[in-house]
Design a protein around this motif. Structure first.
Motif, PDB file in Angstrom:
ATOM      1  N   TYR A 161      -8.081   3.278  38.949  1.00 59.17           N
ATOM      2  CA  TYR A 161      -8.415   2.254  40.024  1.00 59.17           C
ATOM      3  C   TYR A 161      -8.051   0.859  39.200  1.00 59.17           C
ATOM      4  CZ  TYR A 161     -10.742   5.694  42.526  1.00 59.17           C
ATOM      5  OH  TYR A 161     -10.759   6.801  43.350  1.00 59.17           O
ATOM      6  N   VAL A 162      -8.496   0.706  37.893  1.00 56.89           N
ATOM      7  CA  VAL A 162      -8.078  -0.524  37.361  1.00 56.89           C
ATOM      8  C   VAL A 162      -7.203  -0.445  36.102  1.00 56.89           C
ATOM      9  CG1 VAL A 162     -10.602  -1.271  37.910  1.00 56.89           C
ATOM     10  CG2 VAL A 162     -10.181  -0.134  35.564  1.00 56.89           C
ATOM     11  N   GLY A 163      -6.353   0.875  35.769  1.00 55.66           N
ATOM     12  CA  GLY A 163      -5.552   0.537  34.988  1.00 55.66           C
ATOM     13  C   GLY A 163      -6.428   1.118  33.644  1.00 55.66           C
ATOM     14  N   ASP A 164      -6.281   0.240  32.647  1.00 56.25           N
ATOM     15  CA  ASP A 164      -6.943   0.450  31.260  1.00 56.25           C
ATOM     16  C   ASP A 164      -8.465  -0.060  31.442  1.00 56.25           C
ATOM     17  OD1 ASP A 164      -4.735   1.470  29.859  1.00 56.25           O
ATOM     18  OD2 ASP A 164      -4.117  -0.611  29.374  1.00 56.25           O
ATOM     19  N   THR A 165      -9.300   0.516  30.738  1.00 62.16           N
ATOM     20  CA  THR A 165     -10.807   0.274  30.605  1.00 62.16           C
ATOM     21  C   THR A 165     -10.909  -0.853  29.648  1.00 62.16           C
ATOM     22  OG1 THR A 165     -11.367   2.111  29.735  1.00 62.16           O
ATOM     23  CG2 THR A 165     -11.649   2.313  31.886  1.00 62.16           C
ATOM     24  N   ASP A 166      -9.993  -1.584  29.462  1.00 62.24           N
ATOM     25  CA  ASP A 166     -10.194  -2.690  28.302  1.00 62.24           C
ATOM     26  C   ASP A 166     -10.539  -3.954  29.092  1.00 62.24           C
ATOM     27  OD1 ASP A 166      -7.825  -3.138  29.247  1.00 62.24           O
ATOM     28  OD2 ASP A 166      -6.599  -2.747  27.309  1.00 62.24           O
ATOM     29  N   ARG A 167     -10.144  -4.977  28.391  1.00 65.16           N
ATOM     30  CA  ARG A 167     -10.051  -6.436  29.172  1.00 65.16           C
ATOM     31  C   ARG A 167      -9.126  -6.485  30.418  1.00 65.16           C
ATOM     32  NH1 ARG A 167     -10.983 -11.347  25.251  1.00 65.16           N
ATOM     33  NH2 ARG A 167     -13.114 -10.699  25.301  1.00 65.16           N
ATOM     34  N   SER A 168      -8.087  -6.008  30.514  1.00 71.74           N
ATOM     35  CA  SER A 168      -7.232  -6.105  31.275  1.00 71.74           C
ATOM     36  C   SER A 168      -7.899  -5.385  32.726  1.00 71.74           C
ATOM     37  CB  SER A 168      -5.743  -5.230  31.309  1.00 71.74           C
ATOM     38  OG  SER A 168      -6.191  -3.817  31.067  1.00 71.74           O
ATOM     39  N   GLY A 169      -8.629  -4.397  32.513  1.00 73.32           N
ATOM     40  CA  GLY A 169      -9.344  -3.779  33.543  1.00 73.32           C
ATOM     41  C   GLY A 169     -10.528  -4.518  34.016  1.00 73.32           C
ATOM     42  N   VAL A 170     -11.083  -5.355  33.180  1.00 68.13           N
ATOM     43  CA  VAL A 170     -12.139  -6.100  33.502  1.00 68.13           C
ATOM     44  C   VAL A 170     -11.516  -7.222  34.489  1.00 68.13           C
ATOM     45  CG1 VAL A 170     -13.765  -8.052  32.548  1.00 68.13           C
ATOM     46  CG2 VAL A 170     -13.572  -5.729  31.592  1.00 68.13           C
ATOM     47  N   HIS A 171     -10.543  -7.947  33.835  1.00 69.42           N
ATOM     48  CA  HIS A 171      -9.742  -8.884  34.659  1.00 69.42           C
ATOM     49  C   HIS A 171      -9.355  -8.355  36.134  1.00 69.42           C
ATOM     50  CE1 HIS A 171      -8.595 -11.094  30.831  1.00 69.42           C
ATOM     51  NE2 HIS A 171      -9.841 -11.530  31.333  1.00 69.42           N
ATOM     52  N   GLN A 172      -8.845  -6.895  36.298  1.00 68.06           N
ATOM     53  CA  GLN A 172      -8.470  -6.450  37.243  1.00 68.06           C
ATOM     54  C   GLN A 172      -9.697  -6.564  38.416  1.00 68.06           C
ATOM     55  OE1 GLN A 172      -5.634  -5.548  38.647  1.00 68.06           O
ATOM     56  NE2 GLN A 172      -6.528  -5.517  40.709  1.00 68.06           N
ATOM     57  N   LEU A 173     -10.813  -6.235  38.037  1.00 67.86           N
ATOM     58  CA  LEU A 173     -11.950  -6.549  39.135  1.00 67.86           C
ATOM     59  C   LEU A 173     -12.041  -7.923  39.462  1.00 67.86           C
ATOM     60  CD1 LEU A 173     -14.883  -4.750  37.021  1.00 67.86           C
ATOM     61  CD2 LEU A 173     -13.254  -3.701  38.676  1.00 67.86           C
ATOM     62  N   THR A 178     -18.412 -17.117  51.474  1.00 70.05           N
ATOM     63  CA  THR A 178     -18.798 -16.183  50.880  1.00 70.05           C
ATOM     64  C   THR A 178     -18.761 -16.247  49.105  1.00 70.05           C
ATOM     65  OG1 THR A 178     -17.894 -14.474  52.635  1.00 70.05           O
ATOM     66  CG2 THR A 178     -18.412 -13.457  50.104  1.00 70.05           C
ATOM     67  N   THR A 179     -19.745 -16.146  48.552  1.00 73.16           N
ATOM     68  CA  THR A 179     -20.032 -16.005  47.157  1.00 73.16           C
ATOM     69  C   THR A 179     -20.341 -14.568  46.574  1.00 73.16           C
ATOM     70  OG1 THR A 179     -20.807 -18.204  47.088  1.00 73.16           O
ATOM     71  CG2 THR A 179     -21.127 -17.055  44.962  1.00 73.16           C
ATOM     72  N   ILE A 180     -19.391 -14.141  45.701  1.00 78.74           N
ATOM     73  CA  ILE A 180     -19.790 -12.749  45.155  1.00 78.74           C
ATOM     74  C   ILE A 180     -19.934 -13.019  43.435  1.00 78.74           C
ATOM     75  CG2 ILE A 180     -18.129 -10.744  44.371  1.00 78.74           C
ATOM     76  CD1 ILE A 180     -17.247 -10.693  47.187  1.00 78.74           C
ATOM     77  N   ARG A 181     -20.780 -12.450  43.014  1.00 73.55           N
ATOM     78  CA  ARG A 181     -21.120 -12.369  41.796  1.00 73.55           C
ATOM     79  C   ARG A 181     -21.307 -11.379  41.108  1.00 73.55           C
ATOM     80  NH1 ARG A 181     -25.458 -16.699  38.618  1.00 73.55           N
ATOM     81  NH2 ARG A 181     -25.414 -15.666  36.493  1.00 73.55           N
ATOM     82  N   PHE A 182     -20.473 -10.918  39.904  1.00 79.68           N
ATOM     83  CA  PHE A 182     -20.873  -9.351  39.347  1.00 79.68           C
ATOM     84  C   PHE A 182     -20.595  -9.621  37.936  1.00 79.68           C
ATOM     85  CE2 PHE A 182     -16.209 -10.101  39.848  1.00 79.68           C
ATOM     86  CZ  PHE A 182     -15.703  -9.541  38.909  1.00 79.68           C
ATOM     87  N   GLU A 183     -21.080  -8.622  37.180  1.00 83.54           N
ATOM     88  CA  GLU A 183     -20.977  -8.317  35.788  1.00 83.54           C
ATOM     89  C   GLU A 183     -20.447  -7.019  35.536  1.00 83.54           C
ATOM     90  OE1 GLU A 183     -23.432  -8.423  31.471  1.00 83.54           O
ATOM     91  OE2 GLU A 183     -24.559  -8.739  33.545  1.00 83.54           O
ATOM     92  N   PRO A 184     -19.291  -6.798  34.832  1.00 85.43           N
ATOM     93  CA  PRO A 184     -18.571  -5.681  34.556  1.00 85.43           C
ATOM     94  C   PRO A 184     -19.375  -4.638  33.841  1.00 85.43           C
ATOM     95  CG  PRO A 184     -17.066  -7.378  34.164  1.00 85.43           C
ATOM     96  CD  PRO A 184     -18.330  -8.029  34.353  1.00 85.43           C
ATOM     97  N   ASP A 185     -19.511  -3.371  33.951  1.00 90.03           N
ATOM     98  CA  ASP A 185     -20.382  -2.531  33.467  1.00 90.03           C
ATOM     99  C   ASP A 185     -19.958  -2.242  31.971  1.00 90.03           C
ATOM    100  OD1 ASP A 185     -21.923  -0.195  32.786  1.00 90.03           O
ATOM    101  OD2 ASP A 185     -21.895   0.781  34.668  1.00 90.03           O
ATOM    102  N   GLU A 186     -20.835  -2.504  31.176  1.00 89.50           N
ATOM    103  CA  GLU A 186     -20.346  -2.481  29.612  1.00 89.50           C
ATOM    104  C   GLU A 186     -20.342  -0.944  29.574  1.00 89.50           C
ATOM    105  OE1 GLU A 186     -24.879  -3.010  27.922  1.00 89.50           O
ATOM    106  OE2 GLU A 186     -23.203  -4.378  27.270  1.00 89.50           O
ATOM    107  N   PHE A 205     -16.355  -0.505  30.381  1.00 87.99           N
ATOM    108  CA  PHE A 205     -15.242  -0.976  29.820  1.00 87.99           C
ATOM    109  C   PHE A 205     -15.681  -1.235  28.263  1.00 87.99           C
ATOM    110  CE2 PHE A 205     -15.200  -2.227  34.186  1.00 87.99           C
ATOM    111  CZ  PHE A 205     -13.752  -2.055  34.294  1.00 87.99           C
ATOM    112  N   ALA A 206     -14.593  -1.131  27.457  1.00 86.46           N
ATOM    113  CA  ALA A 206     -14.734  -1.406  26.032  1.00 86.46           C
ATOM    114  C   ALA A 206     -15.009  -2.661  25.704  1.00 86.46           C
ATOM    115  CB  ALA A 206     -13.511  -0.899  25.151  1.00 86.46           C
TER     116      ALA A 206
END
Length: 354
Positions: A20-32, A157-165, A168-169
């Motif tokens: 769904y997001v490609g790599d589970t590194d920082r690029s995946g975090v940015h994809q979110l 709309t305001t969306i706030r989230f924190e990527p799951d550590e 993601f690496a």
């Protein structure tokens, strides 16, 4: 909505996040973040929003706020709000509700359910009809049901989230990448004001494609001002800006399709054809080879459902995109040639037979 369906979608995403997001590194975090930004951009494209604010918070979360209409709160026969359904189920169409126009940032576009499933915390606040509503989730599960939280000024709309550590690496965001992306979006979408919090860089509605021309290019401009053009063809809208500098280096031509960098394809071919058309020439490949010395260009095209060649979607294939960029380029260069003697002389020197 049956609870089992929700768990199936969330479990599927969390089991294979790379799908769904490609790599589970920082690029995946940015994809979110790009997925959330795409929804806010849709509000602007639909004429309902003029501002998007992106904030990187000290706790590692990020928020995206828009002044659009606010995600629908309508409740279905089973008692589930549209907002909750969007946040907890996947959809197999371009958008959950079929709205247009719509843009996808990068290759993943399965909706906000992907973001909620891969975030340790997620909240959505919707402002509609003078009231504010809020829902909270953790790793795709609703932890606080949708509830009214008070009055609200305006809509949005305001969306706030924190990527799951645990997924993601690296769960943190790259400040430079996010700041640059927010600025690019403002420049590529006239009338939209964006802000990026960390250092509070605000990009006004007067920012334009020409502002993205590489400032680090060496040498002075060979003519008075950047050449700018805009055109529409079919379902594509193109904006271009380009210049020539007196430094004989390889050309810098940056192409965007639907706000994403797209280095190859129909829009690049359209740019080359537009240059030749403005000079009354048909041999666009030869003309471009001559004009490429010192060329510095940025071109952007927005097109509904562009075709792509190859699995990475880096090369677009769209006749509308080609025609729109060619028209924008030709119009802009023709106007500039009429008013700028220095530009006329420079292009004549570059295309003179050797």
């Amino acid at each position: 909505m049956p609870q089992g369906d929700q768990l199936d979608d969330v479990a599927s995403i969390r089991k294979r996040p790379g799908m769904y997001v490609g790599d589970t590194d920082r690029s995946g975090v940015h994809q979110l973040l790009w997925e959330v930004l795409a929804n806010a951009i849709d509000e602007h494209l639909a004429g309902r929003s003029r501002r998007i604010d992106v904030t990187l918070h000290s706790d590692g979360s990020v928020s995206v706020a828009d002044d659009g209409a606010g995600i629908s709160l309508d409740v279905d026969e089973g008692g589930t709000s549209w907002l909750e359904r969007v946040l907890t189920t996947l959809h197999d169409t371009a958008t959950a509700d079929g709205h247009a126009p719509h843009v996808h940032l990068r290759v993943c576009h399965v909706g906000l359910c992907m973001v909620t499933a891969l975030s340790s915390t997620f909240s959505a606040e919707v402002r509609r009809a003078g009231r504010a509503w809020r829902i909270e989730l953790e790793r795709g599960r609703v932890t606080s049901e949708l509830a009214e939280i008070g009055s609200a000024d305006g809509t949005g709309t305001t969306i706030r989230f924190e990527p799951d550590e645990t997924i993601f690496a690296t769960s943190g965001f790259d400040v430079e990448v996010v700041a640059r992306r927010v600025r690019e979006i403002s420049a590529l979408l006239p009338g939209l004001t964006t802000s990026f919090a960390c250092e509070r860089h605000e990009h006004g509605a007067d920012l334009e494609v020409a502002d993205l021309l590489a400032s680090s290019r060496q040498g002075a401009r060979e003519h008075r001002a950047p050449v700018k053009g805009e055109a529409r063809h079919g379902e594509a809208v193109a904006r271009v800006a380009f210049e020539w500098r007196n430094w004989p280096v390889a050309p810098s031509v940056i192409g965007y399709c639907n706000l994403d960098v797209s280095p190859e394809g129909s829009h690049i071919d359209g740019f080359r054809r537009g240059l030749a058309r403005a000079l009354g020439r048909r041999d666009h490949r030869q003309v471009y080879a001559s004009l490429s010395v010192g060329l510095n260009a940025v071109l952007s095209v927005l097109v509904i459902d562009p075709g792509y060649q190859g699995p990475t979607k880096e090369r677009i294939s769209s006749q509308d995109a080609r025609a729109a960029v060619a028209e924008a380029t030709a119009r802009g260069l023709e106007r500039a040639l009429e008013s700028d003697p220095a530009l006329r002389g420079h292009t004549a020197r570059l295309t003179r037979p050797r």
